[in-house]
Each structure stands twice: as C-alpha cells, then as structure tokens.
Design a protein around this motif. Sequence first.
Motif, PDB file in Angstrom:
ATOM      1  N   ARG A  72      19.541   5.712  12.964  1.00  0.00           N
ATOM      2  CA  ARG A  72      18.586   4.951  12.151  1.00  0.00           C
ATOM      3  C   ARG A  72      17.672   5.920  11.402  1.00  0.00           C
ATOM      4  O   ARG A  72      17.872   7.115  11.442  1.00  0.00           O
ATOM      5  N   TRP A  73      16.665   5.373  10.741  1.00  0.00           N
ATOM      6  CA  TRP A  73      15.759   6.191   9.945  1.00  0.00           C
ATOM      7  C   TRP A  73      15.230   7.383  10.735  1.00  0.00           C
ATOM      8  O   TRP A  73      14.900   7.260  11.917  1.00  0.00           O
ATOM      9  N   VAL A  74      15.098   8.514  10.073  1.00  0.00           N
ATOM     10  CA  VAL A  74      14.458   9.693  10.657  1.00  0.00           C
ATOM     11  C   VAL A  74      13.048   9.758  10.070  1.00  0.00           C
ATOM     12  O   VAL A  74      12.871   9.917   8.866  1.00  0.00           O
ATOM     13  N   TRP A  75      12.056   9.605  10.940  1.00  0.00           N
ATOM     14  CA  TRP A  75      10.665   9.459  10.517  1.00  0.00           C
ATOM     15  C   TRP A  75       9.903  10.766  10.401  1.00  0.00           C
ATOM     16  O   TRP A  75       9.014  10.900   9.573  1.00  0.00           O
ATOM     17  N   TYR A 128      15.437   6.393   0.940  1.00  0.00           N
ATOM     18  CA  TYR A 128      14.076   6.889   0.888  1.00  0.00           C
ATOM     19  C   TYR A 128      13.903   8.208   1.626  1.00  0.00           C
ATOM     20  O   TYR A 128      14.417   8.380   2.733  1.00  0.00           O
ATOM     21  N   VAL A 129      13.125   9.105   1.052  1.00  0.00           N
ATOM     22  CA  VAL A 129      12.654  10.289   1.766  1.00  0.00           C
ATOM     23  C   VAL A 129      11.330   9.899   2.399  1.00  0.00           C
ATOM     24  O   VAL A 129      10.439   9.369   1.732  1.00  0.00           O
ATOM     25  N   ILE A 130      11.210  10.148   3.692  1.00  0.00           N
ATOM     26  CA  ILE A 130      10.042   9.691   4.436  1.00  0.00           C
ATOM     27  C   ILE A 130       9.026  10.817   4.649  1.00  0.00           C
ATOM     28  O   ILE A 130       7.834  10.609   4.560  1.00  0.00           O
ATOM     29  N   ARG A 163      10.295  29.658   4.156  1.00  0.00           N
ATOM     30  CA  ARG A 163      11.613  29.827   3.544  1.00  0.00           C
ATOM     31  C   ARG A 163      12.348  28.511   3.361  1.00  0.00           C
ATOM     32  O   ARG A 163      13.221  28.403   2.517  1.00  0.00           O
ATOM     33  N   ARG A 164      12.008  27.504   4.178  1.00  0.00           N
ATOM     34  CA  ARG A 164      12.748  26.242   4.160  1.00  0.00           C
ATOM     35  C   ARG A 164      11.813  25.048   4.021  1.00  0.00           C
ATOM     36  O   ARG A 164      10.660  25.091   4.443  1.00  0.00           O
ATOM     37  N   LEU A 165      12.383  23.990   3.470  1.00  0.00           N
ATOM     38  CA  LEU A 165      11.725  22.702   3.390  1.00  0.00           C
ATOM     39  C   LEU A 165      12.652  21.708   4.073  1.00  0.00           C
ATOM     40  O   LEU A 165      13.863  21.723   3.813  1.00  0.00           O
ATOM     41  N   ALA A 166      12.121  20.877   4.948  1.00  0.00           N
ATOM     42  CA  ALA A 166      12.933  19.841   5.596  1.00  0.00           C
ATOM     43  C   ALA A 166      12.453  18.480   5.110  1.00  0.00           C
ATOM     44  O   ALA A 166      11.248  18.246   4.982  1.00  0.00           O
ATOM     45  N   THR A 167      13.419  17.600   4.818  1.00  0.00           N
ATOM     46  CA  THR A 167      13.095  16.231   4.420  1.00  0.00           C
ATOM     47  C   THR A 167      13.798  15.263   5.364  1.00  0.00           C
ATOM     48  O   THR A 167      14.961  15.447   5.695  1.00  0.00           O
ATOM     49  N   THR A 168      13.062  14.248   5.803  1.00  0.00           N
ATOM     50  CA  THR A 168      13.646  13.204   6.645  1.00  0.00           C
ATOM     51  C   THR A 168      13.842  11.966   5.794  1.00  0.00           C
ATOM     52  O   THR A 168      13.155  11.783   4.789  1.00  0.00           O
ATOM     53  N   SER A 169      14.776  11.104   6.214  1.00  0.00           N
ATOM     54  CA  SER A 169      15.141  10.009   5.329  1.00  0.00           C
ATOM     55  C   SER A 169      15.562   8.742   6.054  1.00  0.00           C
ATOM     56  O   SER A 169      15.990   8.768   7.210  1.00  0.00           O
TER      57      SER A 169
END
Length: 100
Positions: A46-49, A4-6, A15-21
């Motif tokens: 563990r999960w990155v929120w 899952y992307v959180i 310039r950038r997009l960050a996704t946590t998962s």
Amino acid sequence: HASYVIRCIISPDCRRLATTSADHTTKVWDMANNFSCEETLSGHQRWVWDAVFSADSAYLVTASSDQTARLWDLADGVTLQHYTGHHKAVTSIALHDGPV
C-alpha cells in the motif's frame, strides 16, 4: 512514480533524494547525476508514507499503509528487515543510529 508523491527527503551525505509514493514504492534519486533514478524499492503493498535515511546514508527505513515498516540496503535495493505487527497503517518513522 505512477501516483502521488507523499514525502521527499535528502540523505545526510546530500548525495541522494528519496521519494515515497501512493504507488507503493520508494524511489532513490542521484542528486549529483541530474536526479536520475538509482533504485525503485518495491515490496510494500500500500501507500508508502514516510522514509528516513541512516546516519551513513547506506540504509533507508520506510513506513507504509500496509501496516509494516522495512529496512532497505541501498547498495543492492533489498529488504534487510520487514517489521510487522502493527494493526493500523504506519504513517511516520524516525531513526537514531548515530552517536549518542
């Protein structure tokens, strides 16, 4: 991401997009280059929120269920600081490093 992307956030310089998962990683995407993956930040257990960019978009702070937060240097993808001591998951993060 393998799970899952959180959360997803755009850097202040756009310039950038960050996704946590839930796959324990944060990915940084280059928005100007067809959203290619610039970096996969690994280190959390563990999960990155949550995540937040610094005002100059050079750094990222992440929050995880592993009870830690990390400060990442986006130039080379390494952890500069590992914040420990929480007794429960760290599920949100805020950063104010701009002018007052």
